[in-house]
Design a protein around this motif. Structure first.
Motif, short mmCIF file in Angstrom:
data_model
loop_
_atom_site.label_atom_id
_atom_site.label_comp_id
_atom_site.label_asym_id
_atom_site.label_seq_id
_atom_site.Cartn_x
_atom_site.Cartn_y
_atom_site.Cartn_z
N THR A 48 86.76 67.38 24.37
CA THR A 48 88.10 66.89 24.72
C THR A 48 89.20 67.75 24.10
O THR A 48 90.23 67.99 24.72
CB THR A 48 88.30 65.41 24.34
OG1 THR A 48 88.08 65.25 22.94
CG2 THR A 48 87.36 64.52 25.13
N ALA A 49 88.99 68.23 22.88
CA ALA A 49 90.01 69.04 22.22
C ALA A 49 90.22 70.37 22.94
O ALA A 49 91.35 70.84 23.08
CB ALA A 49 89.64 69.27 20.76
N VAL A 50 89.14 70.97 23.40
CA VAL A 50 89.24 72.25 24.10
C VAL A 50 89.65 72.05 25.56
O VAL A 50 90.48 72.78 26.09
CB VAL A 50 87.90 73.02 24.03
CG1 VAL A 50 87.90 74.22 24.97
CG2 VAL A 50 87.62 73.46 22.60
N PRO A 87 88.00 73.28 12.79
CA PRO A 87 87.38 73.68 14.06
C PRO A 87 88.42 74.31 14.98
O PRO A 87 89.49 73.74 15.21
CB PRO A 87 86.86 72.37 14.66
CG PRO A 87 86.75 71.43 13.50
CD PRO A 87 87.84 71.84 12.54
N ALA A 88 88.10 75.51 15.48
CA ALA A 88 89.01 76.25 16.36
C ALA A 88 88.52 76.27 17.80
O ALA A 88 89.31 76.44 18.73
CB ALA A 88 89.18 77.67 15.84
N PRO A 110 93.84 74.50 21.81
CA PRO A 110 95.07 75.23 22.13
C PRO A 110 95.76 75.99 21.00
O PRO A 110 96.12 77.16 21.18
CB PRO A 110 95.97 74.15 22.76
CG PRO A 110 94.99 73.23 23.43
CD PRO A 110 93.79 73.19 22.48
N PRO A 111 95.97 75.43 19.80
CA PRO A 111 96.70 76.21 18.78
C PRO A 111 95.97 77.47 18.31
O PRO A 111 96.57 78.32 17.66
CB PRO A 111 96.85 75.23 17.61
CG PRO A 111 96.58 73.89 18.15
CD PRO A 111 95.71 74.07 19.35
N ILE A 117 90.26 85.02 18.41
CA ILE A 117 89.09 84.21 18.06
C ILE A 117 88.18 84.05 19.27
O ILE A 117 86.96 84.08 19.15
CB ILE A 117 89.53 82.84 17.50
CG1 ILE A 117 90.34 83.03 16.22
CG2 ILE A 117 88.32 81.95 17.25
CD1 ILE A 117 91.02 81.75 15.72
N GLY A 118 88.75 83.91 20.47
CA GLY A 118 87.97 83.67 21.68
C GLY A 118 86.99 84.77 22.01
O GLY A 118 85.81 84.52 22.28
#
Length: 177
Positions: A48-50, A87-88, A110-111, A117-118
């Protein structure tokens, strides 16, 4: 009103296809760790965060039991990128039949986007897909790694996959309401 959604299917067929990304700056203190204990709550959080701003919805209806069953399947791995302990983002690998591994989910919260990092996480996760048989002795060696992305995902997703050496093998369009 309907919108046209394009889905690209990409693959690598040899470990040498992987084009590594540059690592994030050392000051970012990025670590990538396998989530060794399957946790429906943590996986739901990552999903959900991503995916909240890029239209990920298919797993929103999953019960805790559905998450539990999926995460305990042999060959399912979650690798999490942390920046200074936070967590990123994550990459989820799903070992399939006959040496095929799907990157089932990949993305950043998002931040953490736009900070190198991706590409680093995708490089790491793809390399783990290629050496999955080392961690799952009953699996055949990986012969193919594949992923799909669509026009509803982040604007840099397709380019990131292509820069990492993934090649398009199919494109489909559909209309969604």
């Amino acid at each position: 009103m309907s919108i046209t959604v394009t889905t690209w299917y990409l693959e690598q067929t040899a470990p040498s296809d992987l084009g590594p990304a540059a690592e994030p700056p050392a000051a970012a203190e990025v670590r990538i760790v396998r989530a060794g204990v399957p946790s429906p709550e943590f996986s739901h959080f990552l999903y959900t965060a991503v995916g909240s701003d890029v239209a990920w919805t298919d797993r929103l209806v999953w019960s805790r039991q559905a998450w539990e069953e999926y995460l305990h399947r042999p060959g399912v791995e979650t690798w999490v990128a942390y920046e200074r302990g936070t967590p990123a983002g994550y990459i989820e690998l799903e070992g399939q039949d006959e040496g095929v591994v799907e990157i089932a989910y990949f993305g950043l919260i998002p931040p953490f986007r736009g900070r190198r990092i991706g590409g680093h996480l995708l490089t790491w996760g793809t390399a783990r897909a290629w050496d999955m048989a080392e961690r799952w002795p009953d699996r055949a060696p990986t012969k193919r790694v594949w992923v799909h992305t669509c026009s509803k995902d982040g604007p840099y997703a397709l380019d990131n996959y292509r820069r990492r050496g993934f090649r398009i093998f199919d494109v489909r369009t559909s209309n969604e309401k």
